[in-house]
Design a protein around this motif. Structure first.
Motif, PDB file in Angstrom:
ATOM      1  N   ASN A  68      22.275  -5.070 -15.085  1.00  0.00           N
ATOM      2  CA  ASN A  68      22.549  -3.637 -14.996  1.00  0.00           C
ATOM      3  C   ASN A  68      23.099  -3.141 -16.328  1.00  0.00           C
ATOM      4  N   SER A  69      22.194  -2.932 -17.265  1.00  0.00           N
ATOM      5  CA  SER A  69      22.590  -2.446 -18.591  1.00  0.00           C
ATOM      6  C   SER A  69      21.968  -1.072 -18.823  1.00  0.00           C
ATOM      7  N   SER A  80      17.577  -3.434 -10.037  1.00  0.00           N
ATOM      8  CA  SER A  80      18.926  -3.896 -10.356  1.00  0.00           C
ATOM      9  C   SER A  80      19.963  -3.362  -9.368  1.00  0.00           C
ATOM     10  N   LEU A  81      19.848  -2.092  -9.001  1.00  0.00           N
ATOM     11  CA  LEU A  81      20.870  -1.445  -8.166  1.00  0.00           C
ATOM     12  C   LEU A  81      20.699  -1.732  -6.675  1.00  0.00           C
ATOM     13  N   GLY A  82      19.493  -2.120  -6.283  1.00  0.00           N
ATOM     14  CA  GLY A  82      19.235  -2.360  -4.864  1.00  0.00           C
ATOM     15  C   GLY A  82      18.448  -1.226  -4.253  1.00  0.00           C
ATOM     16  N   ASN A 122      10.786  -3.444 -18.208  1.00  0.00           N
ATOM     17  CA  ASN A 122      11.551  -4.538 -17.599  1.00  0.00           C
ATOM     18  C   ASN A 122      10.646  -5.548 -16.896  1.00  0.00           C
ATOM     19  N   TRP A 123       9.470  -5.110 -16.523  1.00  0.00           N
ATOM     20  CA  TRP A 123       8.562  -5.981 -15.764  1.00  0.00           C
ATOM     21  C   TRP A 123       8.271  -7.267 -16.542  1.00  0.00           C
ATOM     22  N   GLU A 124       7.803  -7.110 -17.762  1.00  0.00           N
ATOM     23  CA  GLU A 124       7.515  -8.286 -18.587  1.00  0.00           C
ATOM     24  C   GLU A 124       8.766  -8.900 -19.167  1.00  0.00           C
ATOM     25  N   GLU A 125       9.668  -8.033 -19.586  1.00  0.00           N
ATOM     26  CA  GLU A 125      10.903  -8.487 -20.243  1.00  0.00           C
ATOM     27  C   GLU A 125      11.678  -9.454 -19.351  1.00  0.00           C
ATOM     28  N   VAL A 126      11.813  -9.100 -18.093  1.00  0.00           N
ATOM     29  CA  VAL A 126      12.608  -9.913 -17.169  1.00  0.00           C
ATOM     30  C   VAL A 126      11.724 -10.892 -16.394  1.00  0.00           C
ATOM     31  N   ARG A 172      16.882  -5.284  -4.366  1.00  0.00           N
ATOM     32  CA  ARG A 172      16.886  -5.691  -5.770  1.00  0.00           C
ATOM     33  C   ARG A 172      16.121  -6.996  -6.011  1.00  0.00           C
ATOM     34  N   ALA A 173      15.733  -7.160  -7.254  1.00  0.00           N
ATOM     35  CA  ALA A 173      15.042  -8.394  -7.651  1.00  0.00           C
ATOM     36  C   ALA A 173      16.046  -9.541  -7.635  1.00  0.00           C
ATOM     37  N   GLU A 174      15.660 -10.662  -7.060  1.00  0.00           N
ATOM     38  CA  GLU A 174      16.565 -11.823  -6.977  1.00  0.00           C
ATOM     39  C   GLU A 174      16.071 -12.938  -7.886  1.00  0.00           C
TER      40      GLU A 174
END
Ligand code: SF4
Ligand code: SF4
Length: 69
Positions: free
Chosen positions: A5-6, A31-33, A51-55, A67-69
């Motif tokens: 969460n940045s 991130s937030l749910g 964020n899709w590729e980054e994370v 949220r993504a786990e």
């Protein structure tokens, strides 16, 4: 994979341009749910978000599923 969460990650979020997004909602659901609103799945554009590729995300519909786990 969790999405930190940045401010940088939040600024990449494209939920506001998504057909499933409801006006006034938070966005950044990975991130937030999940959304507190009752929404319909009308498509998900998370795979166009930085964020899709980054994370390394793969699911989408975080607004409905949480949220993504
Ligand atoms: S992956 Fe989806 S929910 Fe997460 S920041 Fe991007 S558009 Fe928003
Ligand atoms: S999480 Fe996916 S489906 Fe939900 S608003 Fe964001 S881009 Fe659209």
């Amino acid at each position: 994979m969790p999405v930190p969460n940045s401010q940088e990650n939040m600024s990449r979020c494209v939920c506001g341009s998504c057909p499933s997004y409801l006006e006034g909602d938070s966005g950044f659901f990975c991130s937030l749910g999940k959304s507190q609103k009752s929404l319909e799945k009308k498509g998900c554009i998370c795979n166009t978000c930085g964020n899709w590729e980054e994370v390394g995300l793969s699911a989408g519909y975080y607004c409905a599923e949480g949220r993504a786990e």
